[in-house]
Design a protein around this motif. Structure first.
Motif, PDB file in Angstrom:
ATOM      1  N   VAL A  96       0.864  -1.175   0.000  1.00 38.69           N
ATOM      2  CA  VAL A  96       0.000   0.000   0.000  1.00 38.69           C
ATOM      3  C   VAL A  96       0.905   1.231   0.000  1.00 38.69           C
ATOM      4  O   VAL A  96       1.710   1.409   0.921  1.00 38.69           O
ATOM      5  CB  VAL A  96      -0.911   0.020   1.248  1.00 38.69           C
ATOM      6  CG1 VAL A  96      -1.844   1.221   1.210  1.00 38.69           C
ATOM      7  CG2 VAL A  96      -1.686  -1.278   1.370  1.00 38.69           C
ATOM      8  N   THR A  97       0.790   2.070  -1.008  1.00 37.27           N
ATOM      9  CA  THR A  97       1.711   3.196  -1.115  1.00 37.27           C
ATOM     10  C   THR A  97       1.005   4.478  -1.548  1.00 37.27           C
ATOM     11  O   THR A  97      -0.026   4.433  -2.228  1.00 37.27           O
ATOM     12  CB  THR A  97       2.866   2.890  -2.096  1.00 37.27           C
ATOM     13  OG1 THR A  97       3.804   3.977  -2.088  1.00 37.27           O
ATOM     14  CG2 THR A  97       2.354   2.686  -3.518  1.00 37.27           C
ATOM     15  N   ASP A  98       1.575   5.611  -1.138  1.00 36.84           N
ATOM     16  CA  ASP A  98       1.081   6.896  -1.617  1.00 36.84           C
ATOM     17  C   ASP A  98       2.146   7.619  -2.437  1.00 36.84           C
ATOM     18  O   ASP A  98       2.000   8.793  -2.751  1.00 36.84           O
ATOM     19  CB  ASP A  98       0.606   7.778  -0.451  1.00 36.84           C
ATOM     20  CG  ASP A  98       1.715   8.069   0.550  1.00 36.84           C
ATOM     21  OD1 ASP A  98       2.867   7.626   0.320  1.00 36.84           O
ATOM     22  OD2 ASP A  98       1.434   8.744   1.560  1.00 36.84           O
ATOM     23  N   GLN A  99       3.208   6.887  -2.772  1.00 32.45           N
ATOM     24  CA  GLN A  99       4.271   7.495  -3.559  1.00 32.45           C
ATOM     25  C   GLN A  99       4.958   6.439  -4.430  1.00 32.45           C
ATOM     26  O   GLN A  99       4.878   5.248  -4.151  1.00 32.45           O
ATOM     27  CB  GLN A  99       5.292   8.163  -2.642  1.00 32.45           C
ATOM     28  CG  GLN A  99       5.908   7.247  -1.617  1.00 32.45           C
ATOM     29  CD  GLN A  99       6.715   8.004  -0.572  1.00 32.45           C
ATOM     30  OE1 GLN A  99       6.904   9.203  -0.672  1.00 32.45           O
ATOM     31  NE2 GLN A  99       7.206   7.284   0.416  1.00 32.45           N
ATOM     32  N   PRO A 100       5.663   6.872  -5.478  1.00 31.42           N
ATOM     33  CA  PRO A 100       6.382   5.938  -6.338  1.00 31.42           C
ATOM     34  C   PRO A 100       7.561   5.323  -5.589  1.00 31.42           C
ATOM     35  O   PRO A 100       7.912   5.753  -4.491  1.00 31.42           O
ATOM     36  CB  PRO A 100       6.881   6.823  -7.492  1.00 31.42           C
ATOM     37  CG  PRO A 100       6.184   8.127  -7.350  1.00 31.42           C
ATOM     38  CD  PRO A 100       5.804   8.275  -5.924  1.00 31.42           C
ATOM     39  N   GLY A 101       8.175   4.320  -6.188  1.00 31.87           N
ATOM     40  CA  GLY A 101       9.340   3.700  -5.578  1.00 31.87           C
ATOM     41  C   GLY A 101       9.411   2.226  -5.907  1.00 31.87           C
ATOM     42  O   GLY A 101       8.628   1.701  -6.696  1.00 31.87           O
ATOM     43  N   ARG A 102      10.368   1.575  -5.282  1.00 29.65           N
ATOM     44  CA  ARG A 102      10.617   0.155  -5.534  1.00 29.65           C
ATOM     45  C   ARG A 102      10.733  -0.558  -4.198  1.00 29.65           C
ATOM     46  O   ARG A 102      11.470  -0.108  -3.312  1.00 29.65           O
ATOM     47  CB  ARG A 102      11.914   0.003  -6.334  1.00 29.65           C
ATOM     48  CG  ARG A 102      12.345  -1.423  -6.617  1.00 29.65           C
ATOM     49  CD  ARG A 102      11.553  -2.066  -7.721  1.00 29.65           C
ATOM     50  NE  ARG A 102      12.142  -3.352  -8.141  1.00 29.65           N
ATOM     51  CZ  ARG A 102      11.510  -4.239  -8.888  1.00 29.65           C
ATOM     52  NH1 ARG A 102      10.283  -3.989  -9.319  1.00 29.65           N
ATOM     53  NH2 ARG A 102      12.095  -5.380  -9.229  1.00 29.65           N
ATOM     54  N   GLN A 103       9.998  -1.666  -4.050  1.00 29.95           N
ATOM     55  CA  GLN A 103      10.004  -2.440  -2.823  1.00 29.95           C
ATOM     56  C   GLN A 103      10.479  -3.862  -3.104  1.00 29.95           C
ATOM     57  O   GLN A 103      10.776  -4.230  -4.239  1.00 29.95           O
ATOM     58  CB  GLN A 103       8.606  -2.460  -2.212  1.00 29.95           C
ATOM     59  CG  GLN A 103       8.164  -1.137  -1.611  1.00 29.95           C
ATOM     60  CD  GLN A 103       8.849  -0.829  -0.303  1.00 29.95           C
ATOM     61  OE1 GLN A 103       8.914  -1.674   0.578  1.00 29.95           O
ATOM     62  NE2 GLN A 103       9.344   0.384  -0.155  1.00 29.95           N
ATOM     63  N   GLN A 104      10.510  -4.676  -2.060  1.00 28.95           N
ATOM     64  CA  GLN A 104      10.884  -6.081  -2.177  1.00 28.95           C
ATOM     65  C   GLN A 104       9.792  -6.951  -1.561  1.00 28.95           C
ATOM     66  O   GLN A 104       9.253  -6.620  -0.507  1.00 28.95           O
ATOM     67  CB  GLN A 104      12.206  -6.351  -1.427  1.00 28.95           C
ATOM     68  CG  GLN A 104      13.419  -5.635  -1.989  1.00 28.95           C
ATOM     69  CD  GLN A 104      13.932  -6.270  -3.268  1.00 28.95           C
ATOM     70  OE1 GLN A 104      13.854  -7.482  -3.441  1.00 28.95           O
ATOM     71  NE2 GLN A 104      14.467  -5.457  -4.160  1.00 28.95           N
ATOM     72  N   GLY A 105       9.459  -8.054  -2.242  1.00 28.66           N
ATOM     73  CA  GLY A 105       8.621  -9.070  -1.617  1.00 28.66           C
ATOM     74  C   GLY A 105       7.128  -8.915  -1.757  1.00 28.66           C
ATOM     75  O   GLY A 105       6.375  -9.615  -1.078  1.00 28.66           O
ATOM     76  N   HIS A 106       6.672  -8.017  -2.637  1.00 26.36           N
ATOM     77  CA  HIS A 106       5.232  -7.842  -2.846  1.00 26.36           C
ATOM     78  C   HIS A 106       4.856  -8.287  -4.257  1.00 26.36           C
ATOM     79  O   HIS A 106       5.620  -8.091  -5.196  1.00 26.36           O
ATOM     80  CB  HIS A 106       4.825  -6.382  -2.660  1.00 26.36           C
ATOM     81  CG  HIS A 106       5.233  -5.797  -1.344  1.00 26.36           C
ATOM     82  ND1 HIS A 106       6.497  -5.283  -1.118  1.00 26.36           N
ATOM     83  CD2 HIS A 106       4.560  -5.658  -0.180  1.00 26.36           C
ATOM     84  CE1 HIS A 106       6.574  -4.845   0.134  1.00 26.36           C
ATOM     85  NE2 HIS A 106       5.411  -5.074   0.727  1.00 26.36           N
ATOM     86  N   ASP A 107       3.653  -8.838  -4.383  1.00 26.67           N
ATOM     87  CA  ASP A 107       3.154  -9.214  -5.709  1.00 26.67           C
ATOM     88  C   ASP A 107       1.921  -8.419  -6.110  1.00 26.67           C
ATOM     89  O   ASP A 107       1.305  -8.713  -7.136  1.00 26.67           O
ATOM     90  CB  ASP A 107       2.868 -10.718  -5.742  1.00 26.67           C
ATOM     91  CG  ASP A 107       4.161 -11.524  -5.855  1.00 26.67           C
ATOM     92  OD1 ASP A 107       4.515 -11.915  -6.983  1.00 26.67           O
ATOM     93  OD2 ASP A 107       4.816 -11.738  -4.822  1.00 26.67           O
TER      94      ASP A 107
END
Length: 251
Positions: free
Chosen positions: A83-94
């Motif tokens: 769940v995000t309110d901004q751009p970016g890159r994460q790990q471990g989510h589909d």
């Protein structure tokens, strides 16, 4: 609808929303050489990183967005939702969800099913990656539930697209995979002594089970295997191929 030479396919289910940008990439219009020809958007491949970067620039430009507006995650065939309110890159989510304009949720695929959702009521969006493991884990259902908890999403306001993936007649599996699916979504082939699983149908059912109206669900008419001239297929090309993406967000 011919898609040859087009960088992306725009799902008709979203065409009535001018505020929305939604599409899934094809394999056309890039600079990568075989076996990644030509619009490979996958950074985890052995393709030339400069080619991938140029392909991404072209793809984003064709949609009218910038790379720094994208929210994505390194996918693990699980069921975690970012769940995000901004751009970016994460790990471990589909799956990635947001209700912020100018943030574009994205998933990467090459046979797995991309699912895009727009909640026209709260203006939230979701991009979901569902391989067979994610499908069995109910990632679509979990994403919609998270949207409801986070944003107050109501099923009647939602529009969903089940994207281009490996088709039922090409997804041959053993009992170890088939046993995870109910009979509605698998078929036993006596001749081959193998099961065939329908990922599109299984994921579309999760949209329906949430209460999404049937006429607000679109399903891709294309297949990564049968339409391999237009899409990458990890299985058909034995792992040596490119990656597509599916993206959705509000301007």
């Amino acid at each position: 609808m011919p898609i040859s030479s087009r960088l992306f396919y725009s799902p008709p289910i979203f065409h009535s929303f001018p505020e929305l940008i939604a599409g899934e990439s094809t394999r056309h219009g890039g600079v990568s050489e075989p076996p990644y020809a030509s619009l490979n958007l996958g950074g985890s491949t052995q393709d030339d990183p400069e080619h991938v970067a140029e392909n991404r620039r072209r793809f984003y430009a064709s949609l009218g967005i910038e790379a720094d507006q994208v929210a994505s995650s390194h996918q693990v065939h699980g069921s975690e939702v970012w769940v995000t309110d901004q751009p970016g890159r994460q790990q471990g989510h589909d799956a990635v969800i947001t209700n912020q304009p100018g943030v574009f949720t994205l998933v990467t695929v090459a046979d797995c099913t991309p699912i895009l959702v727009y909640d026209a009521g709260t203006k939230a969006v979701a991009a979901i990656h569902a391989g067979w493991r994610g499908t069995v884990a109910g990632i679509v259902a979990k994403t919609l539930q998270t949207m409801q908890e986070q944003y107050g999403t109501q099923p009647k306001d939602c529009y969903g697209y089940v994207g281009t993936c490996i088709d039922e007649c090409s997804f041959e599996v053993g009992a170890d995979v088939a046993d995870h699916f109910i009979s509605d979504f698998k078929r036993w082939d006596e001749t081959r002594e193998k099961f065939f699983v329908d990922l599109k149908a299984a994921n579309a059912q999760q949209l329906r089970d949430f209460g999404m109206p049937e006429h607000q669900i679109g399903i891709s008419p294309y297949s990564t295997v049968l339409n391999n001239q237009d899409y990458f297929s990890h299985r058909l090309e034995k792992g040596l191929t490119g990656r597509m993406v599916a993206v959705i967000g509000r301007k």
